[in-house]
Every structure is written in structure tokens, then in C-alpha cells.
Scaffold this motif. Structure first.
Motif, PDB file in Angstrom:
ATOM      1  N   SER A   1       0.839  -1.199   0.000  1.00 14.62           N
ATOM      2  CA  SER A   1       0.000   0.000   0.000  1.00 14.62           C
ATOM      3  C   SER A   1       0.875   1.250   0.000  1.00 14.62           C
ATOM      4  N   ILE A   2       0.228   2.356  -0.227  1.00 13.17           N
ATOM      5  CA  ILE A   2       0.931   3.639  -0.257  1.00 13.17           C
ATOM      6  C   ILE A   2       0.279   4.555   0.775  1.00 13.17           C
ATOM      7  N   ILE A   3       1.097   5.268   1.512  1.00  9.34           N
ATOM      8  CA  ILE A   3       0.554   6.313   2.384  1.00  9.34           C
ATOM      9  C   ILE A   3       1.118   7.645   1.907  1.00  9.34           C
ATOM     10  N   LEU A   4       0.215   8.563   1.637  1.00 17.78           N
ATOM     11  CA  LEU A   4       0.627   9.933   1.303  1.00 17.78           C
ATOM     12  C   LEU A   4       0.538  10.731   2.583  1.00 17.78           C
ATOM     13  N   MET A   5       1.649  11.339   2.987  1.00 18.64           N
ATOM     14  CA  MET A   5       1.620  12.038   4.254  1.00 18.64           C
ATOM     15  C   MET A   5       2.168  13.454   4.121  1.00 18.64           C
ATOM     16  N   GLY A   6       1.448  14.393   4.659  1.00 20.06           N
ATOM     17  CA  GLY A   6       1.922  15.768   4.591  1.00 20.06           C
ATOM     18  C   GLY A   6       0.861  16.746   5.032  1.00 20.06           C
ATOM     19  N   ALA A   7       1.066  17.984   4.662  1.00 22.65           N
ATOM     20  CA  ALA A   7       0.142  19.041   5.076  1.00 22.65           C
ATOM     21  C   ALA A   7      -0.838  19.370   3.938  1.00 22.65           C
ATOM     22  N   SER A   8      -1.486  20.528   4.040  1.00 18.21           N
ATOM     23  CA  SER A   8      -2.549  20.885   3.097  1.00 18.21           C
ATOM     24  C   SER A   8      -2.048  20.985   1.653  1.00 18.21           C
ATOM     25  N   ASN A   9      -0.782  21.310   1.492  1.00 12.68           N
ATOM     26  CA  ASN A   9      -0.170  21.453   0.180  1.00 12.68           C
ATOM     27  C   ASN A   9      -0.357  20.176  -0.655  1.00 12.68           C
ATOM     28  N   ILE A  10       0.019  19.047  -0.070  1.00 10.76           N
ATOM     29  CA  ILE A  10      -0.092  17.761  -0.760  1.00 10.76           C
ATOM     30  C   ILE A  10      -1.538  17.266  -0.724  1.00 10.76           C
ATOM     31  N   GLN A  11      -2.228  17.600   0.344  1.00 13.05           N
ATOM     32  CA  GLN A  11      -3.651  17.211   0.457  1.00 13.05           C
ATOM     33  C   GLN A  11      -4.447  17.717  -0.738  1.00 13.05           C
ATOM     34  N   GLU A  12      -4.191  18.962  -1.117  1.00 10.59           N
ATOM     35  CA  GLU A  12      -4.943  19.561  -2.223  1.00 10.59           C
ATOM     36  C   GLU A  12      -4.377  19.173  -3.591  1.00 10.59           C
ATOM     37  N   ALA A  13      -3.138  18.681  -3.618  1.00  8.61           N
ATOM     38  CA  ALA A  13      -2.481  18.445  -4.908  1.00  8.61           C
ATOM     39  C   ALA A  13      -2.711  17.057  -5.484  1.00  8.61           C
ATOM     40  N   VAL A  14      -3.027  16.066  -4.636  1.00  7.31           N
ATOM     41  CA  VAL A  14      -3.081  14.681  -5.117  1.00  7.31           C
ATOM     42  C   VAL A  14      -4.457  14.066  -4.878  1.00  7.31           C
ATOM     43  N   TYR A  15      -4.962  13.400  -5.924  1.00  2.36           N
ATOM     44  CA  TYR A  15      -6.197  12.618  -5.782  1.00  2.36           C
ATOM     45  C   TYR A  15      -5.804  11.191  -5.393  1.00  2.36           C
ATOM     46  N   ALA A  16      -6.112  10.798  -4.166  1.00  4.32           N
ATOM     47  CA  ALA A  16      -5.690   9.478  -3.686  1.00  4.32           C
ATOM     48  C   ALA A  16      -6.345   8.350  -4.483  1.00  4.32           C
ATOM     49  N   LYS A  17      -7.639   8.478  -4.766  1.00  5.05           N
ATOM     50  CA  LYS A  17      -8.359   7.409  -5.477  1.00  5.05           C
ATOM     51  C   LYS A  17      -7.838   7.264  -6.910  1.00  5.05           C
ATOM     52  N   TYR A  18      -7.538   8.398  -7.537  1.00  7.46           N
ATOM     53  CA  TYR A  18      -7.009   8.375  -8.911  1.00  7.46           C
ATOM     54  C   TYR A  18      -5.606   7.761  -8.910  1.00  7.46           C
ATOM     55  N   LEU A  19      -4.836   8.097  -7.890  1.00 10.13           N
ATOM     56  CA  LEU A  19      -3.491   7.530  -7.756  1.00 10.13           C
ATOM     57  C   LEU A  19      -3.579   6.014  -7.594  1.00 10.13           C
ATOM     58  N   GLU A  20      -4.523   5.585  -6.790  1.00 16.64           N
ATOM     59  CA  GLU A  20      -4.721   4.147  -6.555  1.00 16.64           C
ATOM     60  C   GLU A  20      -5.050   3.430  -7.872  1.00 16.64           C
ATOM     61  N   LYS A  21      -5.952   4.038  -8.651  1.00 16.81           N
ATOM     62  CA  LYS A  21      -6.366   3.455  -9.931  1.00 16.81           C
ATOM     63  C   LYS A  21      -5.160   3.368 -10.880  1.00 16.81           C
ATOM     64  N   GLN A  22      -4.406   4.461 -10.941  1.00 21.69           N
ATOM     65  CA  GLN A  22      -3.228   4.514 -11.807  1.00 21.69           C
ATOM     66  C   GLN A  22      -2.213   3.419 -11.440  1.00 21.69           C
ATOM     67  N   LEU A  23      -1.969   3.271 -10.142  1.00 23.65           N
ATOM     68  CA  LEU A  23      -0.994   2.285  -9.684  1.00 23.65           C
ATOM     69  C   LEU A  23      -1.467   0.864  -9.955  1.00 23.65           C
ATOM     70  N   GLN A  24      -2.751   0.636  -9.764  1.00 24.94           N
ATOM     71  CA  GLN A  24      -3.292  -0.704 -10.021  1.00 24.94           C
ATOM     72  C   GLN A  24      -3.175  -1.056 -11.501  1.00 24.94           C
ATOM     73  N   GLU A  25      -3.419  -0.079 -12.359  1.00 23.28           N
ATOM     74  CA  GLU A  25      -3.298  -0.313 -13.806  1.00 23.28           C
ATOM     75  C   GLU A  25      -1.849  -0.575 -14.198  1.00 23.28           C
ATOM     76  N   LYS A  26      -0.937   0.184 -13.613  1.00 21.14           N
ATOM     77  CA  LYS A  26       0.481   0.048 -13.978  1.00 21.14           C
ATOM     78  C   LYS A  26       1.084  -1.248 -13.456  1.00 21.14           C
ATOM     79  N   LEU A  27       0.725  -1.611 -12.232  1.00 25.70           N
ATOM     80  CA  LEU A  27       1.362  -2.767 -11.603  1.00 25.70           C
ATOM     81  C   LEU A  27       0.538  -4.050 -11.685  1.00 25.70           C
ATOM     82  N   LYS A  28      -0.691  -3.903 -12.181  1.00 21.20           N
ATOM     83  CA  LYS A  28      -1.588  -5.063 -12.363  1.00 21.20           C
ATOM     84  C   LYS A  28      -1.710  -5.896 -11.087  1.00 21.20           C
TER      85      LYS A  28
END
Lengths: 43, 371
Positions: free
Chosen positions: B86-113
Motif C-alpha cells: 500500500s501507499i501512504i501519502l503524508m503531509g500538510a494541506s499542500n499535498i492534500q490539495e495536490a493529489v487525488y488518492a483514489k485516482y493515484l490508486e487506480k493509476q498504480l493498479q493499472e500500472k502494476l496489475k
């Protein structure tokens, strides 16, 4: 029956006031101890 | 006959209303009894387990109550982290607003199968030392990569008064974290003396949220809102100027805090590695419009370059990847709501895709190496 109806009324009163009393004391404690929720504000 | 029946019910209704509305000794005793019972229930039944499971979302004051979310989510991961990486994204509001966790999850699942879960442990104004608390909780069950936001702007992370006022003085996170207590000691702040009762130890956290709990019992648990910048009001000229000032303020104490800063990061990396968790540093992002103003001063550029060199060397020494991805995302001033927070969906998608490539690369290497 009359007693039961009155008892039900008292129970309702105790429940509502008991919950409100608990919350009121909680709010008082929160106020006195400066307990607060940190909501982010950019500015 | 029918009239007599109705009269009887009417009388009973009067008796009920009498009992419910008139003050009486039994009602007073009952009220005190209910309030005391509630207190005892909180003291005896409220545990971190409840917060992570059945109580999840009930203590959130609102969808933007980041610290209640962080508490419940971290406790949930510590109990139910999946067996796959699994991946944990950790940080303050800067990263909170910059990354879509669900989209990242989908992207990683597609790439790594393969199944990958992405968790977002971010909160506005989250302290570096609080992140140690979160990681201390999850490190026994979690497996995968922690992507940790690094930034030079954490000036207040080393201000003793600020630490006392904002962390130990309040229960921002309702958790026990021995490593966090150690960190506070290292920072010269006496940690909280725990009594051993979850509710009593974190009473400020719970007391502040009692009205919300009552509301949530009626309306259902609250869902955390991971992105909110679209709804923010754009800064006024004064606010914009003030935020630019905070972007360069860290320089004043950079040298003074440098060793302590990297010391925290070093202990954090070691803590995770002890449990087989890898870490990647992700540099925060900034509005190009803000950068063009603050980097117009050569003194700012000089100290920023110094920071860049320090963090790069540190990451190399610790064998931790350091990602500064803003330049690949081609951000424009209109992508931001202010100096550091992204508001445009397309910009977030772009940044998340770039991040996904880096994480997928790192994770695939890790998967190949693992037996």
C-alpha cells in the motif's frame, strides 16, 4: 396505567435533560480548557 | 363507551405530559443518572478500536475535520492494513490539495496489475513531529511505501512554545504514540502524562466534538472531504502578500533548525525501515506566480539552493528517493487558489499521474526484490 404514563414521561424528561446536561458540562469543560477543533484556514 | 375510551387515553396523555414536562425529584435524579451513565459509558467503552471501526466518522465535526479523520484513519490502518503493498501519502494541506488518492490508486493498479491501496494521511498544518505519531501507529501492520512531503517551510516545527500551545496542550490527535513522546522530549517539551484511560487522556478531543457526535448519531457518520480548495475564496491582496511572507519566513531560522529538522527525518526513516517500510520524500509545490516574486530576491534564491542541496544530499545518504515533481507538471498560476494550494482538477490529475509513475517505478523494484 396512570403511574406508568407518568413514569414514561419522567423517563423521557430524564433522557433528554440527561443528554443535554452531559453535553453542556462537556462544552463547559471544553471552554474552560480551551479544547478546540483545528480546522485549517489558508489565511 | 367510545367516549369513555377516548377520555381515558386523553387522561393518560395528560399524565405522560405531566411527567415529561414538570420538574420532579425522580426526573432530577433520572437526569443526573443519565448524564453519569453517559460519562461512565465514555470512560469504559470508548477505545481506539471503537474509533477505528464502529465509531469511524461519528466524531468528525465536519467533512473538513482533518484531525478527527487522521485519528480514525490511522487507527483503522493500524488494525486493518491489507496484506498487499500500500501507499501512504503524508503531509500538510499542500499535498492534500495536490493529489487525488483514489485516482493515484487506480493509476498504480493499472500500472502494476495488482491490488494497491492508497491512504491519504494529510491535514492542514500537520506538524512533522505529529507525522511520527501517525507512522508509529501504523508501522507494525502496514507494508509498502510512505510518500512524505518535505518542505523548508516548517519553521514552527521547532518552536517550543508553538509545540506546547498547539500539540501537547491540545489533543489534536487522539492517540498514544510512544515515539512521538520521545520526539517531544528531544524538542525539550515535556510530553503528556497519560492516565491510561483513552477518553480521559484525550478528553479535549472528545469534549470539543460532543455536539457533533450527537448530530452524527442522528444523521450518520461524516465522510472526510480530501480536497476543498475549489470552495475557498481567493485571497485578498493583503492575504496574498502575507502568504508570500510565510513562504520566505523559514529562511530566518533555516540554519538554526537544519540539524534538528534532518534529525527528525532521519529518525523517521529509521523507524520505518525497522519495520520493512520504504519511504520517499516529495517536495511541496508552489504557485509559479508566487515563485516569480519570492525568487526575485537573490538572498532567497541562495538559501533555497542551499536547502535543495542539503535535502538532496540527505536523501542520497539515507538512500531515499527525493522527488521534486512540480517542474514536470507544468503548473500555471491559474491552477492555484493561492500561493501553494491547487484548485484545478486537471492540474491535480496531471500531478497525480506524474507521482504515480514514480511510485510505480519504486514499488515494482521493491516487488522484484522481495522474495
Amino acid at each position: 396505567m396512570k403511574k406508568i404514563a407518568r413514569l414514561l414521561g419522567i423517563t423521557l424528561q430524564a433522557l433528554v435533560l440527561g443528554i443535554l446536561l452531559f453535553i453542556a458540562i462537556g462544552q463547559l469543560v471544553a471552554l474552560e480548557t480551551d479544547a478546540r477543533i483545528f480546522l485549517y484556514q489558508a489565511f | 363507551m367510545e367516549k369513555g375510551f377516548l377520555n381515558r387515553w386523553r387522561e393518560l396523555g395528560h399524565d405522560f405530559l405531566d411527567g415529561a414536562t414538570k420538574p420532579s425529584l425522580p426526573a432530577l435524579l433520572g437526569t443526573l443518572g443519565v448524564a453519569s451513565t453517559l460519562f461512565l459509558l465514555f470512560v469504559t467503552l470508548l477505545t481506539p478500536d471503537i474509533m477505528a471501526t464502529k465509531g469511524y466518522g461519528y466524531f468528525f465535526d465536519s467533512p473538513i475535520d482533518d484531525y478527527a479523520y487522521l485519528t480514525s484513519e490511522t487507527l483503522r490502518i493500524s488494525k486493518t492494513a491489507p496484506p498487499h503493498p500500500s501507499i501512504i501519502l503524508m503531509g500538510a494541506s499542500n499535498i492534500q490539495e495536490a493529489v487525488y488518492a483514489k485516482y493515484l490508486e487506480k493509476q498504480l493498479q493499472e500500472k502494476l496489475k495488482q491490488p494497491i491501496t492508497v491512504y491519504k494521511l494529510t491535514a492542514g498544518g500537520l506538524f512533522l513531529r505529529e507525522q511520527i505519531c501517525l507512522l508509529d501507529k501504523i508501522r507494525n501492520r502496514f507494508q509498502g511505501i510512505v510518500v512524505l512531503q518535505v518542505t523548508p517551510t516548517r519553521r514552527l516545527a521547532f518552536d517550543r512554545g508553538h509545540l506546547i500551545e498547539n500539540i501537547t496542550g491540545h489533543s489534536r490527535l487522539a492517540m498514544y504514540c510512544p515515539k512521538f513522546d520521545e520526539e517531544m522530549r528531544l524538542a525539550g517539551v515535556e510530553p503528556v502524562k497519560w492516565k491510561g484511560n483513552y477518553f480521559l487522556d484525550h478528553y479535549k478531543f472528545f469534549m470539543a466534538r460532543l455536539p457533533a457526535l450527537l448530530k452524527n448519531i442522528v444523521t450518520g457518520p461524516v465522510q472526510w472531504s480530501p480536497q476543498n480548495a475549489e470552495d475557498w475564496r481567493p485571497p485578498t491582496k493583503k492575504q496574498w502578500e502575507r502568504s508570500l511572507k510565510t513562504l520566505v519566513q523559514w529562511q530566518e531560522t533555516y540554519h538554526e533548525n537544519r540539524d534538528a529538522n534532518f534529525g527528525v527525518y532521519k529518525r523517521l526513516v529509521q523507524l520505518l525501515r525497522e519495520n520493512g517500510i520504504e519511504i520517499a520524500f516529495l517536495e511541496g509545490i508552489r504557485n509559479p506566480a508566487a515563485e516569480s516574486i519570492i525568487f526575485a530576491k537573490s538572498s532567497v534564491v541562495k538559501i533555497y539552493n542551499e536547502y535543495q542541496s542539503d535535502v538532496t544530499k540527505f536523501a542520497q545518504n539515507m538512500k531515499v528517493p527525493y522527488w521534486n515533481l512540480a517542474k514536470f507538471a507544468n503548473f500555471k498560476p491559474e491552477d492555484f487558489i493561492d500561493h501553494i494550494h491547487l484548485k484545478r482538477r486537471e492540474a491535480r490529475h496531471r500531478y497525480t499521474e506524474i507521482l504515480a509513475i514514480r511510485i510505480a517505478d519504486m514499488l515494482s523494484k521493491q516487488l522484484k526484490e522481495s522474495p
